[in-house]
Design an enzyme around this catalytic site. Structure first.
Site, short mmCIF file in Angstrom:
data_model
loop_
_atom_site.label_atom_id
_atom_site.label_comp_id
_atom_site.label_asym_id
_atom_site.label_seq_id
_atom_site.Cartn_x
_atom_site.Cartn_y
_atom_site.Cartn_z
N CYS A 114 0.82 -1.23 0.00
CA CYS A 114 0.00 0.00 0.00
C CYS A 114 0.85 1.27 0.00
O CYS A 114 0.37 2.33 -0.37
CB CYS A 114 -0.94 0.00 1.19
SG CYS A 114 -2.13 -1.35 1.15
N HIS A 250 -3.39 7.50 1.75
CA HIS A 250 -3.76 6.17 1.26
C HIS A 250 -5.18 5.88 1.75
O HIS A 250 -5.51 6.15 2.91
CB HIS A 250 -2.77 5.14 1.80
CG HIS A 250 -3.22 3.73 1.58
ND1 HIS A 250 -3.66 3.28 0.36
CD2 HIS A 250 -3.29 2.66 2.42
CE1 HIS A 250 -4.00 2.01 0.47
NE2 HIS A 250 -3.78 1.61 1.71
N ASN A 280 -10.07 -0.05 -0.69
CA ASN A 280 -8.61 0.04 -0.60
C ASN A 280 -8.01 -0.55 -1.88
O ASN A 280 -8.08 -1.76 -2.09
CB ASN A 280 -8.14 -0.73 0.64
CG ASN A 280 -6.64 -0.63 0.85
OD1 ASN A 280 -5.90 -0.21 -0.03
ND2 ASN A 280 -6.19 -1.04 2.03
#
Ligand code: ACO
Length: 323
Positions: A114, A250, A280
């Protein structure tokens, strides 16, 4: 005089299929309400059968190039941040290079889960500062739907597929924080935490594997580390939270996003949030949010943007840049 890596184009691509939370109620013991209240996610996009990470990356790259008014011939290097490449090798980046019809320059992938796009920005910035490339296409692209365990309600409802891209161009600056471009980069990792977020397969095990996560543990690390790395990026260039126009985090969980903003004492009005629509998307989430933030008229030339991410590794970091 100093060289700065300036964002001159941005774009994104999302697969056609939109999956609302309610769809998971059919196959799992979960509810739209649980997913919304625990994560802020309302829907996500899933790639079609046969649609791979490089396809998403190419679509986003073309839009970023159009936005910059450039063609692939102008690009010296492609950096793709991904943990879900089409194949073990060659890199997704060289596949993108070929699909864009680019026969010069160089292309490679970066894998920091990520945090991948932050690492990619750091590396692209270094290439430009070192004079090895004048224009770098930096892409975050993922098909996390391919590594979900569809029987695990605590993970499979959280992730989505997508891609975002930016074009960085070398411009000369004065060397102070008024310059446009990347002003500072702060990268960190701590491999001792590998067990709280990982995929239980890989090339050496001859399996693809599924994502496994101790959500509560990841959460515990996230807010503290994201706030610290964002502050570090600002400090490196002599700026403070008062100078920030936009936080582009993020997009993992609205509660992490809110918690980090609170710790940084930055109001949510200055935070770009897309998690409700994308879920996500790992390394794709930041360039997606940058692109959507610009499209919505939020991020404008001259704005100070701090972008931050954490993911498997753990790996985390932040970039301060003037748009
Ligand atoms: N539907 C209904 N119930 C569920 C679901 C679901 N989809 N998933 C888990 N539950 C249950 C659990 O089984 C648990 O039940 P139990 O108490 O009977 O054992 C209960 O809900 C609470 O589970 P928790 O894990 O405590 O829930 P929490 O409030 O921590 O939320 C979540 C879980 C959303 C995963 C949260 O911990 C989180 O967001 N963590 C961060 C992880 C993350 O975002 N990772 C992304 C990758 S890393 C990054 O990008 C930062």
């Amino acid at each position: 005089m100093t060289t700065r890596a300036v964002v001159v184009g941005v774009g994104h691509y999302l697969p056609e299929r939109i999956v609302p939370n309610a769809e998971f109620e059919k196959s799992l013991d979960t509810t739209d309400e649980w997913i919304r209240s625990r994560s802020g996610i309302e829907r996500r996009h899933f790639a079609a059968e046969g649609e791979t990470t490089s396809h998403l990356a190419v679509a986003a790259a073309k839009r970023a190039l159009d936005d910059a008014g450039l063609t692939p011939d102008h690009i010296d290097a492609i950096v793709v941040a991904t943990s879900t490449p089409d194949l073990t090798f060659p890199s997704a980046a060289t596949m993108v290079q070929a699909q864009l019809g680019m026969t010069r320059g160089f292309a490679f992938d970066i894998q920091a889960v990520c945090a991948g796009f932050i690492y990619a920005l750091g590396n692209a910035n270094a290439l430009i500062m070192a004079g090895q490339a004048e224009r770098v296409l930096v892409i975050g692209a993922e098909t996390f739907s391919r590594i979900m365990d569809w029987t695990d309600r605590s993970t499979c409802v959280l992730f989505g597929d997508g891609a975002g891209a930016i074009v960085l161009e070398a411009r000369s600056g004065t060397g102070n924080s008024d310059d446009r471009g990347i002003l500072s980069v702060d990268l960190n990792s701590d491999g001792r935490h590998r067990d709280i977020l990982y995929v239980d397969g890989g090339v050496s095990t001859q399996t693809v594997g599924h994502l496994r996560m101790e959500g509560r543990e990841v959460f515990r690390h996230a807010v503290e580390k994201l706030a610290a790395t964002s502050s570090a990026a600002l400090e490196k260039v002599g700026l403070t939270k008062a100078d920030v126009d936009w936080i582009v985090p993020h997009q993992a969980n609205i509660r992490i996003i809110r918690g980090t903003a609170k710790k940084l004492e930055i109001p949510m009005e200055k935070v770009v949030v897309t998690v409700q629509d994308h879920g996500n998307t790992s390394a794709a989430s930041i360039p997606l949010a940058l692109s959507v933030g610009k499209q919505q008229g939020k991020i404008r030339e001259g704005d100070l943007v701090v972008t931050e991410a954490i993911g498997g590794g753990l790996a985390w970091g932040a970039v301060a840049l003037r748009w």
